[in-house]
Design an enzyme around this catalytic site. Structure first.
Site, PDB file in Angstrom:
ATOM      1  N   GLN A  22      -4.555  -1.841   9.707  1.00  0.00           N
ATOM      2  CA  GLN A  22      -4.353  -3.153   9.073  1.00  0.00           C
ATOM      3  C   GLN A  22      -4.831  -4.272  10.004  1.00  0.00           C
ATOM      4  O   GLN A  22      -4.470  -4.316  11.180  1.00  0.00           O
ATOM      5  CB  GLN A  22      -2.856  -3.334   8.744  1.00  0.00           C
ATOM      6  CG  GLN A  22      -2.537  -4.605   7.997  1.00  0.00           C
ATOM      7  CD  GLN A  22      -3.180  -4.670   6.609  1.00  0.00           C
ATOM      8  OE1 GLN A  22      -3.133  -3.714   5.845  1.00  0.00           O
ATOM      9  NE2 GLN A  22      -3.795  -5.802   6.282  1.00  0.00           N
TER      10      GLN A  22
ATOM     11  N   LYS B 104       0.843  -1.200   0.000  1.00  0.00           N
ATOM     12  CA  LYS B 104       0.000   0.000   0.000  1.00  0.00           C
ATOM     13  C   LYS B 104       0.878   1.248   0.000  1.00  0.00           C
ATOM     14  O   LYS B 104       0.579   2.234  -0.672  1.00  0.00           O
ATOM     15  CB  LYS B 104      -0.943  -0.021   1.218  1.00  0.00           C
ATOM     16  CG  LYS B 104      -2.017  -1.103   1.063  1.00  0.00           C
ATOM     17  CD  LYS B 104      -2.766  -1.417   2.338  1.00  0.00           C
ATOM     18  CE  LYS B 104      -3.670  -2.627   2.134  1.00  0.00           C
ATOM     19  NZ  LYS B 104      -4.339  -3.096   3.356  1.00  0.00           N
TER      20      LYS B 104
ATOM     21  N   ASP C  91     -10.898   2.426   3.947  1.00  0.00           N
ATOM     22  CA  ASP C  91     -11.123   0.991   3.720  1.00  0.00           C
ATOM     23  C   ASP C  91     -12.597   0.726   3.432  1.00  0.00           C
ATOM     24  O   ASP C  91     -12.957  -0.340   2.955  1.00  0.00           O
ATOM     25  CB  ASP C  91     -10.708   0.193   4.977  1.00  0.00           C
ATOM     26  CG  ASP C  91      -9.380  -0.518   4.796  1.00  0.00           C
ATOM     27  OD1 ASP C  91      -9.006  -0.798   3.637  1.00  0.00           O
ATOM     28  OD2 ASP C  91      -8.717  -0.794   5.819  1.00  0.00           O
TER      29      ASP C  91
END
Ligand code: NAD
Length: 285
Positions: free
Chosen positions: A98, A54, A121
């Site tokens: 995460q 990412k 997200d």
């Protein structure tokens, strides 16, 4: 018949180029670059790789990424206060925590604490709710990536019978909502589904998100179907595989995504798109 293999890597790369152009344009007009805060707790090697990928994508498109690497011993209260700090920081546009988080931390509570306007997200119940009522803003990256990949492949989803295998909050459920929004007739299958094969044999489009290598047998694919494999499974020999028996399924499907090189790169690209969008939406307020 052999299916057209959808090249997610190439489609994602095109999307990243488009995002980079938009960010370059912003900079030229005197505006700032988007900024993504990435929170990584503990030392899970797979999570470290995902976070690194990412960050590489951020560098590629011109998004500033700020890493917050925390020990697995961090308390829930400490993590809460970091999220609150990032929520209030005007220079942070996106917050990504995460997963998985260590067991002593309530992941649902952490994700719900993220400001929905910075939830790049697309996991926050508010953003899932907006998708459910057909007003999507920040959309869950993987399902949204699947839709963008199918659109880029020239596939018209309207009226198709879709079967999603997997109903998790972050993947399977929002995938069903995305397909519904796109005009499909959607069936969601899960671990309690009685006859998975019967559902799949009728599907014009199959989206597999169970996390079980080889769960979807090739002969369950209706000839001419579209097969999207979200699953990522590590085989005993170290190789990666999806949930679908790829070699057999590809002889029956019209389109199929490979693992790796299918949905995975799209997830990262849509995260970049969401980060830029989060900044733009906040600027409009
Ligand atoms: P999860 O474990 O939270 O959910 C799995 C789902 O599959 C559950 O809803 C369960 O009911 C269903 N399931 C399990 N066994 C089944 C069976 N035998 N028959 C029917 N349904 C069954 O997993 P998740 O977080 O949703 O992830 C699913 C997979 O997608 C994993 O392999 C994960 O690594 C992968 N993934 C890939 C990407 C990507 O970018 N490609 C992103 C996120 C997740």
């Amino acid at each position: 018949m052999s299916a057209h293999i959808i090249d997610g890597k190439q489609i994602a790369s095109q999307l990243l180029d488009d995002i980079k152009s938009s960010i370059d344009q912003r900079l030229k007009s005197g505006k700032r670059a988007p900024c993504l805060a990435v929170v990584l707790v503990g030392d899970d090697p797979a999570s470290a790789i995902y976070v690194r990928n990412k960050q590489i994508a951020c560098e590629k498109v011109g998004i500033v990424s700020k890493a917050h690497k925390l020990p697995s011993s961090i308390s829930q209260t400490e993590l809460f206060s970091l999220i609150q700090q990032l929520n209030q920081d005007p220079s942070t546009d996106g917050i990504l925590v995460q997963s998985p988080l260590p067991h002593h931390i309530d992941e649902t509570a952490i994700l719900a604490l993220i400001d929905p306007a910075k939830d790049v997200d697309g996991f926050h119940p508010y953003n899932i709710g907006l998708l459910a009522v057909r007003q999507p803003q920040l959309r869950s990256c993987t399902p949204y990536g699947v839709i963008k990949m199918l659109q880029a492949s020239g596939i018209n989803l309207k009226g198709l019978d879709a079967v999603v295998v997997g109903v998790s909050n972050h993947v399977g459920r929002p995938m069903g909502l995305e397909l519904l929004l796109a005009g499909c007739t959607v069936t969601s299958c899960h671990r309690h589904t009685k006859d998975l094969a019967a559902h799949l044999l009728r599907a014009d489009i199959v989206v597999a998100a169970a996390g079980k290598a080889g769960l979807i047998k090739g002969e369950w694919i209706k000839p001419g179907a579209i097969v999207v494999d979200i699953g990522i499974n590590r085989l005993p020999d170290g190789k990666l595989a999806g949930d679908v028996e790829f070699e057999v399924a590809k002889q029956r499907a019209a389109y199929i995504t490979p693992v790796p090189g299918g949905v995975g790169p799209m997830t990262v690209a849509t995260l970049m798109e969401n980060t830029l969008k989060a900044l733009e939406l906040r600027e409009q307020k």
